[in-house]
Write a protein that holds these residues in place. Structure first.
Motif, PDB file in Angstrom:
ATOM      1  N   LEU A 126       0.829  -1.208   0.000  1.00 27.42           N
ATOM      2  CA  LEU A 126       0.000   0.000   0.000  1.00 27.42           C
ATOM      3  C   LEU A 126       0.865   1.260   0.000  1.00 27.42           C
ATOM      4  O   LEU A 126       0.505   2.270  -0.624  1.00 27.42           O
ATOM      5  CB  LEU A 126      -0.921   0.002   1.222  1.00 27.42           C
ATOM      6  N   PHE A 127       1.979   1.196   0.702  1.00 28.72           N
ATOM      7  CA  PHE A 127       2.911   2.320   0.764  1.00 28.72           C
ATOM      8  C   PHE A 127       4.253   1.834   0.202  1.00 28.72           C
ATOM      9  O   PHE A 127       5.036   1.197   0.913  1.00 28.72           O
ATOM     10  CB  PHE A 127       3.084   2.815   2.199  1.00 28.72           C
ATOM     11  N   LEU A 128       4.503   2.120  -1.071  1.00 26.09           N
ATOM     12  CA  LEU A 128       5.742   1.666  -1.696  1.00 26.09           C
ATOM     13  C   LEU A 128       6.945   2.344  -1.067  1.00 26.09           C
ATOM     14  O   LEU A 128       8.039   1.789  -1.005  1.00 26.09           O
ATOM     15  CB  LEU A 128       5.705   1.941  -3.202  1.00 26.09           C
ATOM     16  N   ASN A 129       6.738   3.547  -0.574  1.00 27.17           N
ATOM     17  CA  ASN A 129       7.763   4.296   0.145  1.00 27.17           C
ATOM     18  C   ASN A 129       7.186   4.680   1.502  1.00 27.17           C
ATOM     19  O   ASN A 129       6.036   5.132   1.580  1.00 27.17           O
ATOM     20  CB  ASN A 129       8.174   5.540  -0.659  1.00 27.17           C
ATOM     21  N   ARG A 130       7.960   4.552   2.526  1.00 30.77           N
ATOM     22  CA  ARG A 130       7.416   4.786   3.870  1.00 30.77           C
ATOM     23  C   ARG A 130       7.008   6.236   4.111  1.00 30.77           C
ATOM     24  O   ARG A 130       6.212   6.528   5.010  1.00 30.77           O
ATOM     25  CB  ARG A 130       8.435   4.359   4.929  1.00 30.77           C
ATOM     26  N   ASP A 131       7.549   7.158   3.324  1.00 27.59           N
ATOM     27  CA  ASP A 131       7.242   8.579   3.528  1.00 27.59           C
ATOM     28  C   ASP A 131       6.158   9.094   2.596  1.00 27.59           C
ATOM     29  O   ASP A 131       5.759  10.260   2.694  1.00 27.59           O
ATOM     30  CB  ASP A 131       8.514   9.421   3.316  1.00 27.59           C
ATOM     31  N   GLU A 132       5.667   8.256   1.690  1.00 26.36           N
ATOM     32  CA  GLU A 132       4.671   8.721   0.738  1.00 26.36           C
ATOM     33  C   GLU A 132       3.270   8.715   1.347  1.00 26.36           C
ATOM     34  O   GLU A 132       3.011   8.017   2.327  1.00 26.36           O
ATOM     35  CB  GLU A 132       4.685   7.847  -0.525  1.00 26.36           C
ATOM     36  N   GLU A 133       2.393   9.500   0.764  1.00 26.41           N
ATOM     37  CA  GLU A 133       0.997   9.503   1.166  1.00 26.41           C
ATOM     38  C   GLU A 133       0.187   8.639   0.211  1.00 26.41           C
ATOM     39  O   GLU A 133       0.492   8.577  -0.987  1.00 26.41           O
ATOM     40  CB  GLU A 133       0.447  10.939   1.181  1.00 26.41           C
ATOM     41  N   PHE A 134      -0.823   7.981   0.741  1.00 26.67           N
ATOM     42  CA  PHE A 134      -1.720   7.168  -0.087  1.00 26.67           C
ATOM     43  C   PHE A 134      -2.895   8.046  -0.494  1.00 26.67           C
ATOM     44  O   PHE A 134      -3.682   8.483   0.350  1.00 26.67           O
ATOM     45  CB  PHE A 134      -2.205   5.943   0.700  1.00 26.67           C
ATOM     46  N   LYS A 135      -3.012   8.301  -1.782  1.00 26.89           N
ATOM     47  CA  LYS A 135      -4.059   9.186  -2.291  1.00 26.89           C
ATOM     48  C   LYS A 135      -5.422   8.485  -2.258  1.00 26.89           C
ATOM     49  O   LYS A 135      -5.559   7.342  -2.694  1.00 26.89           O
ATOM     50  CB  LYS A 135      -3.743   9.633  -3.713  1.00 26.89           C
ATOM     51  N   LEU A 136      -6.406   9.188  -1.737  1.00 29.29           N
ATOM     52  CA  LEU A 136      -7.763   8.649  -1.623  1.00 29.29           C
ATOM     53  C   LEU A 136      -8.744   9.491  -2.449  1.00 29.29           C
ATOM     54  O   LEU A 136      -8.475  10.654  -2.767  1.00 29.29           O
ATOM     55  CB  LEU A 136      -8.205   8.640  -0.159  1.00 29.29           C
ATOM     56  N   ASP A 137      -9.861   8.877  -2.751  1.00 23.66           N
ATOM     57  CA  ASP A 137     -10.984   9.596  -3.358  1.00 23.66           C
ATOM     58  C   ASP A 137     -12.259   8.855  -2.990  1.00 23.66           C
ATOM     59  O   ASP A 137     -12.216   7.842  -2.286  1.00 23.66           O
ATOM     60  CB  ASP A 137     -10.816   9.740  -4.874  1.00 23.66           C
ATOM     61  N   SER A 138     -13.396   9.331  -3.484  1.00 26.02           N
ATOM     62  CA  SER A 138     -14.680   8.770  -3.063  1.00 26.02           C
ATOM     63  C   SER A 138     -14.871   7.318  -3.498  1.00 26.02           C
ATOM     64  O   SER A 138     -15.713   6.611  -2.938  1.00 26.02           O
ATOM     65  CB  SER A 138     -15.830   9.632  -3.595  1.00 26.02           C
ATOM     66  N   SER A 139     -14.077   6.849  -4.448  1.00 26.19           N
ATOM     67  CA  SER A 139     -14.219   5.455  -4.884  1.00 26.19           C
ATOM     68  C   SER A 139     -13.761   4.462  -3.812  1.00 26.19           C
ATOM     69  O   SER A 139     -14.063   3.274  -3.896  1.00 26.19           O
ATOM     70  CB  SER A 139     -13.429   5.214  -6.170  1.00 26.19           C
ATOM     71  N   TYR A 140     -13.060   4.950  -2.807  1.00 23.87           N
ATOM     72  CA  TYR A 140     -12.587   4.082  -1.719  1.00 23.87           C
ATOM     73  C   TYR A 140     -13.626   3.927  -0.614  1.00 23.87           C
ATOM     74  O   TYR A 140     -13.521   3.041   0.228  1.00 23.87           O
ATOM     75  CB  TYR A 140     -11.286   4.647  -1.118  1.00 23.87           C
ATOM     76  N   GLU A 141     -14.621   4.792  -0.585  1.00 21.44           N
ATOM     77  CA  GLU A 141     -15.636   4.771   0.477  1.00 21.44           C
ATOM     78  C   GLU A 141     -16.824   3.896   0.049  1.00 21.44           C
ATOM     79  O   GLU A 141     -17.481   4.167  -0.958  1.00 21.44           O
ATOM     80  CB  GLU A 141     -16.098   6.199   0.781  1.00 21.44           C
ATOM     81  N   PRO A 142     -17.141   2.833   0.827  1.00 19.80           N
ATOM     82  CA  PRO A 142     -18.198   1.882   0.436  1.00 19.80           C
ATOM     83  C   PRO A 142     -19.576   2.502   0.264  1.00 19.80           C
ATOM     84  O   PRO A 142     -20.403   1.982  -0.489  1.00 19.80           O
ATOM     85  CB  PRO A 142     -18.183   0.869   1.585  1.00 19.80           C
TER      86      PRO A 142
END
Length: 317
Positions: A240-256
């Motif tokens: 999920l985090f390829l780099n430990r310092d990166e942020e995981f980008k979210l959008d409404s498609s992730y919310e059930p």
């Protein structure tokens, strides 16, 4: 092989008897014997003195300690709950027949037996008055001498009493709580260091102060509890985090609950939300993961999350 000797003495011939030591010893023995899933943990030898017919003498105790520290087990753990005594020559564990205190088992003898043991890890846990003197050099009270592989955890300092409450020792009640999961890490493992930290944080500055002495290269797990995160789920940190310092980008498609939901994204979001609940991940720019998704924001690893990310990345777990 993991061996534990649990000793509790309520009954004394010549000094005041106690009420909670046998209860405490039963509790410690029970929690050490099995892991959370019922699998075998320690082979436990429990001996208790609750009346004149079950009294434990110095010889009985010495023989049981000799047996514990014989052979070469992975762990040899000694737990004692009962009276303690201290004088200028050192500390003692008081057995049922003792009259003067210094006729008990010297802590220096216990230390010597354990030090000569071939056990990889030697752990001594004492819930008795003045037990903090364990490991000190008699001539130099400020120094401690313990061999490699030795860990000592005591209920109080060398000049303090060990307190009972409602027929249980305060220290041992915390010890059992720690072993049942209060001191576990995210893998469900409880170590001597985490047990001490749990007990230390639970007791105030004006209460008895536990002591922790150790000379080890690696902490050993005392008990396996039900982990808050499954290991295979923890392994997803690095995907999920390829780099430990990166942020995981979210959008409404992730919310059930969103009309734009994507099943694959929702599965990942469920894992991220679980990580959030155990302080591995936090949303960026908002307080809740839900709003991070709905508002097209992101989440990132916490310092704890980075620690476990490193463990997974380096194949430490």
């Amino acid at each position: 092989m993991r061996k534990a000797l649990c000793v509790g003495i309520n009954y004394y011939d010549f000094v005041s008897s106690l009420e909670g030591c046998v209860n405490d010893t039963n509790d410690v023995a029970n929690v050490l014997e099995r892991n959370y899933d019922g699998s075998k943990n320690f082979d436990v030898n429990m001996i208790t003195a609750f009346d004149a017919n079950s009294q434990i003498t110095r010889k009985n105790l010495r023989n049981a300690i000799d047996d514990l520290f014989s052979d070469n087990p992975e762990i040899a753990l000694f737990y004692f709950s009962g009276h303690g005594y201290i004088e200028s020559t050192g500390g003692y564990l008081i057995t049922s027949e003792c009259k003067e205190g210094d006729d008990g088992l010297p802590l220096s003898d216990l230390l010597t037996i354990a030090s000569h043991s071939k056990a990889k890890n030697k752990i001594i846990i004492l819930d008795s008055c003045y037990s903090g003197v364990m490991g000190n050099l008699n001539q130099f009270d400020e120094f401690s001498l313990i061999c490699e592989g030795m860990t000592i955890l005591t209920a109080c300092e060398k000049n303090q009493y060990s307190i009972e409450s409602e027929k249980h020792g305060v220290f041992t009640s915390l010890l059992v709580g720690a072993l049942l999961g209060g001191a576990m890490n995210l893998l469900g493992e409880v170590t001597p260091g985490s047990v001490y930290a749990y007990i230390d944080q639970s007791l105030g500055a004006f209460q008895q102060r536990p002591l922790f002495k150790t000379n080890i290269k690696n902490f050993v797990s005392l008990r396996k509890c039900k982990p808050p995160v499954k290991l295979q789920e923890l392994h997803k940190l690095t995907s999920l985090f390829l780099n430990r310092d990166e942020e995981f980008k979210l959008d409404s498609s992730y919310e059930p609950t969103s009309l734009e939901r994507n099943d694959e994204h929702c599965e990942k979001f469920a894992v991220l939300q679980h990580f959030n609940h155990v302080n591995l991940v936090v949303p960026v720019g908002t307080e809740h993961m839900y709003y991070a998704a709905i508002e097209n924001k992101s989440c990132k690893l916490t310092p704890l999350g980075i620690h476990y990310w490193n463990l997974v990345k380096n194949k430490r777990i």
